[in-house]
Design a protein around this motif. Sequence first.
Motif, mmCIF file in Angstrom:
data_model
loop_
_atom_site.group_PDB
_atom_site.id
_atom_site.type_symbol
_atom_site.label_atom_id
_atom_site.label_comp_id
_atom_site.label_asym_id
_atom_site.label_seq_id
_atom_site.Cartn_x
_atom_site.Cartn_y
_atom_site.Cartn_z
ATOM 1 N N LEU A 195 -6.803 24.368 -0.527
ATOM 2 C CA LEU A 195 -5.524 23.684 -0.331
ATOM 3 C C LEU A 195 -4.886 24.116 0.980
ATOM 4 C CD1 LEU A 195 -4.011 24.252 -3.895
ATOM 5 C CD2 LEU A 195 -5.102 22.179 -3.046
ATOM 6 N N ASP A 215 -3.788 21.127 -7.873
ATOM 7 C CA ASP A 215 -3.748 19.719 -7.462
ATOM 8 C C ASP A 215 -2.714 19.573 -6.347
ATOM 9 O OD1 ASP A 215 -3.645 16.955 -7.270
ATOM 10 O OD2 ASP A 215 -3.812 16.646 -9.423
ATOM 11 N N ILE A 216 -3.098 18.870 -5.302
ATOM 12 C CA ILE A 216 -2.178 18.738 -4.166
ATOM 13 C C ILE A 216 -1.708 17.303 -3.980
ATOM 14 C CG2 ILE A 216 -3.035 20.717 -2.886
ATOM 15 C CD1 ILE A 216 -4.719 18.653 -1.241
ATOM 16 N N ILE A 232 2.416 12.554 2.898
ATOM 17 C CA ILE A 232 3.640 11.766 2.697
ATOM 18 C C ILE A 232 4.331 11.503 4.036
ATOM 19 C CG2 ILE A 232 5.977 11.850 1.761
ATOM 20 C CD1 ILE A 232 4.305 11.558 -0.562
ATOM 21 N N MET A 282 2.238 9.161 6.365
ATOM 22 C CA MET A 282 2.260 7.730 6.045
ATOM 23 C C MET A 282 3.672 7.142 6.134
ATOM 24 S SD MET A 282 -0.762 7.072 3.331
ATOM 25 C CE MET A 282 -2.462 7.408 3.840
ATOM 26 N N THR A 283 4.684 7.985 5.987
ATOM 27 C CA THR A 283 6.051 7.506 6.226
ATOM 28 C C THR A 283 6.244 7.226 7.718
ATOM 29 O OG1 THR A 283 6.816 8.818 4.341
ATOM 30 C CG2 THR A 283 8.499 8.032 5.850
ATOM 31 N N MET A 296 -5.306 3.039 -0.175
ATOM 32 C CA MET A 296 -4.131 3.768 0.310
ATOM 33 C C MET A 296 -3.371 3.022 1.396
ATOM 34 S SD MET A 296 -5.366 7.705 0.241
ATOM 35 C CE MET A 296 -3.754 8.322 -0.163
ATOM 36 N N ASN A 352 6.038 11.645 -5.532
ATOM 37 C CA ASN A 352 7.231 11.327 -4.750
ATOM 38 C C ASN A 352 7.757 9.922 -5.033
ATOM 39 O OD1 ASN A 352 6.624 13.799 -3.681
ATOM 40 N ND2 ASN A 352 7.155 13.219 -1.593
ATOM 41 N N ASP A 380 11.873 5.917 0.842
ATOM 42 C CA ASP A 380 12.742 6.443 1.891
ATOM 43 C C ASP A 380 14.089 5.703 1.866
ATOM 44 O OD1 ASP A 380 13.021 8.250 4.002
ATOM 45 O OD2 ASP A 380 12.604 6.706 5.494
ATOM 46 N N PHE A 434 0.866 -1.175 0.000
ATOM 47 C CA PHE A 434 0.000 0.000 0.000
ATOM 48 C C PHE A 434 0.914 1.239 0.000
ATOM 49 C CE2 PHE A 434 -2.375 -3.557 1.540
ATOM 50 C CZ PHE A 434 -3.642 -3.381 1.036
ATOM 51 N N ILE A 435 0.305 2.408 0.113
ATOM 52 C CA ILE A 435 1.117 3.635 0.034
ATOM 53 C C ILE A 435 2.231 3.673 1.098
ATOM 54 C CG2 ILE A 435 1.067 6.160 0.163
ATOM 55 C CD1 ILE A 435 -0.311 5.197 -2.325
ATOM 56 N N PRO A 436 1.953 3.372 2.361
ATOM 57 C CA PRO A 436 3.049 3.462 3.354
ATOM 58 C C PRO A 436 4.226 2.546 3.022
ATOM 59 C CG PRO A 436 0.937 3.377 4.476
ATOM 60 C CD PRO A 436 0.663 3.082 3.030
ATOM 61 N N GLU A 437 3.950 1.376 2.450
ATOM 62 C CA GLU A 437 5.039 0.459 2.100
ATOM 63 C C GLU A 437 5.848 1.025 0.927
ATOM 64 O OE1 GLU A 437 1.843 -0.635 2.680
ATOM 65 O OE2 GLU A 437 2.375 -1.330 4.690
ATOM 66 N N LEU A 449 6.195 4.214 0.315
ATOM 67 C CA LEU A 449 6.952 5.333 0.872
ATOM 68 C C LEU A 449 8.157 4.836 1.666
ATOM 69 C CD1 LEU A 449 4.008 7.615 2.050
ATOM 70 C CD2 LEU A 449 5.552 8.027 0.134
ATOM 71 N N ARG A 450 7.976 3.696 2.329
ATOM 72 C CA ARG A 450 9.077 3.109 3.097
ATOM 73 C C ARG A 450 10.236 2.749 2.143
ATOM 74 N NH1 ARG A 450 7.812 -2.527 5.999
ATOM 75 N NH2 ARG A 450 7.471 -2.975 3.811
ATOM 76 N N TYR A 494 5.869 3.569 9.670
ATOM 77 C CA TYR A 494 6.970 2.650 9.957
ATOM 78 C C TYR A 494 8.084 3.318 10.753
ATOM 79 C CZ TYR A 494 4.872 -0.813 6.900
ATOM 80 O OH TYR A 494 4.023 -1.743 6.360
ATOM 81 N N ASN A 516 0.535 14.351 -3.918
ATOM 82 C CA ASN A 516 2.001 14.277 -3.977
ATOM 83 C C ASN A 516 2.555 12.880 -3.775
ATOM 84 O OD1 ASN A 516 1.374 14.101 -1.299
ATOM 85 N ND2 ASN A 516 2.672 15.788 -0.623
ATOM 86 N N ILE A 517 1.733 11.932 -3.404
ATOM 87 C CA ILE A 517 2.280 10.600 -3.128
ATOM 88 C C ILE A 517 2.856 9.980 -4.402
ATOM 89 C CG2 ILE A 517 1.671 8.235 -2.521
ATOM 90 C CD1 ILE A 517 -0.148 9.353 -0.401
#
Lengths: 214, 336
Positions: free
Chosen positions: B83, A99-100, B143, B146-147, B193, A106, A67, A58-61, A63-64, B150, A102-103
Amino acid sequence: MELIEQFQQAIVNGDADRGADLAEAMVTEAEVTPDEIMDSLARAMEVVGGRYETGEYFIPEMLRSADAVERSLAILEPYLFKRRHDQAGVVVMGTVKGDIHNIGKNIIISALRASGYEVHDLGVNVSTSKFINKVKEVDADLLLLSAFTTSTKPALVDVIKALEAEGLREKVKVVSGGASHSAELAGEVGVDGFASDVKSTLAVCRRLMDQRRE
Amino acid sequence: MAVLAGETPDMVPIVPVLDGYFAPKVLGRASDECWLNGGCLADCLAAALERFGYDGAVAEMGLGPQPSVLGCPVEVEGNDVPLVVENIIGGREDLDRLELHDPWAGGKMEPVKRLIGSVGARAVVLGTVRSPFEYAATVRGLIEFMTDFYRDSEFVRDLIEACKPATLAVGRALAQAGVDALVIKDSFASSSMISPAHYEEFAYPAEAEAIGELKTEVPVILHICRNSMPILPRMARTGAAVLEIDAPVDLAAAMEAVEGRVVIKGNIDAVAVIEKGSRESVEQAVLSAIAAARGRGPFILSTGDSIPISAPEDNVAALVEFGRRHGKYQGAEPWS
C-alpha cells in the motif's frame, strides 16, 4: 425551472460553482425548506449513481458531482442542521484494513451527507481499533465498512468481534459494502446490512435508522 | 515465444497472471516477507511455475516497480497487498518531489535475474511495470487524480509526463535484466473507471509513447483491467504485441475487434472462477475461452487479472490441466 430543480441539475452536472451559487440563493432569497433541499441532493446523487450504472458517467464524473455536493454543503450545512437531532444519523465510515479502495467510499460519503447524515470518514486501510475508537468518540448510529474485495472478509469479521468485545454491538448498526458484496458474505460476517451501490446504501441506512428509532 | 513472433505454436500457450499476490502461498510464505525480500518472491514464483507447469512466469522486483521508484513510500504487512502510505503529490507545486530512483539500486533487479536463472530456459519470463498514467494516479491519489480531470486537466497531463521516466527506466532495467517481454499495467485507464474520451486524452498518449520506446527492447504486453472493450481498437494501435484483457470483456468480440493484428491474452475470471469456482467451472471457463478464440487470431490463455492469494491451488492446477487438454492445435483448424 424552479431554483431547487436548477440546483439539483447543477449537482448532477457536477457544476460546483453553479451549485454553490444556487445554494447561497436558496438559503438567502428563496423559501426552500431544509427537507426540500435534502430531497433534492439525495435525488441528484441517485441520478448520478444511475448514470454510472448505465455507463453514461464514469468515476471522474461521479467525483465531479461529489465535489459539487461538498461545496454546496459547506454553504448549506448551518441552515440544514441546526441541531444534532435534525440529522438523519451519525455515521462512521472507512475502508477496512488491507484495502485501499476509496472511490466508492467517497461517493457514498457524499451521498450520505447529501441525505443529511453526519459522516466521519476514517479513510482507507483502517485498523479495527481506529473504527472502535471513533464509534465510541462520536456515539455513532451506523458503522459503514467499505471492502472492495472478498479477501478482506477477515478484517470485517475482526471489526465485528471487537465491537462485541467492547459491548458496542447492540449500540451501533453495521453495514458492509463494496462491489463484490453479497447477502451470503454479509451473513457470514455478521453485519446488519450490506450494499453495493449508492441507492442500496441509502436504502439500507434508512431502514436501519428506522429500526433504531422504533 | 512463438506466438509473440507471429508463429502458430503446437498448443495454446498458458500464461496466467500468477504474480506476487498468489506466489507466496505456493511455498507457504507470507506476502510481506516476499515483497520485502525479492529473493523469496523469486523462489515462490519459480516454485509456482514448477508445480503448475504453465508457460510463462511473471517476474517481480519486490517493491521495486511500486511508486517507491518515484519517492512515494510503500508499505506491506502480513498477507495484505503493498500500500502507498503517502501520496506525495498534493498539487502542481509538488511536481519536483518526484525523484526517480535507480531501478537497479539496492539489488532490486536481483529477484528478476534469479527467476530468469531458475526458469528462463524452459519458460517465458515477463517483467511488470506501471504505465505513466498509473504511476501518476498513485503518487497523486486516485480520488484527487480523477477529480483533477475536470479541475485542472493541464496538471493531469504534466503529472503523467513527469511520471513517464519511471515507466521507461523500470522497463529498460527489466529488459536489461533479461525478461522476454514487458507487461505495462494501465489498470486505471479501464473503461470501468474512465470514459473512452478521457482514455484518449490522458492515458493513451503516454502509454503509446512508452510502448513505442520499450518495444525496441522486448515485446510489450498491455494490461488494462475490467472492461476495456470500448478502447480495444485504440489499445491495438499502441504498438503492444499483446493485449491482456480481463473477464468482463467478451473474448470473441475482442479478438474480432483487433482483427488478428495483436495477440489477445485472457481472460478467465481470476476471482469468480479461480478463487471461488470449482474444478468443473474452471474447465467450463477454459472451454468457453478456447471456443471464443478459435479461428479468430493469435491467443494466449490466461487469467484476466492477478490470481488472489485466497484462490485454491487446485483451481490453478485445473486451469493448466484443462488448457493443455483442450488447447491443442490441429493443422489449419486451431484447436480441438
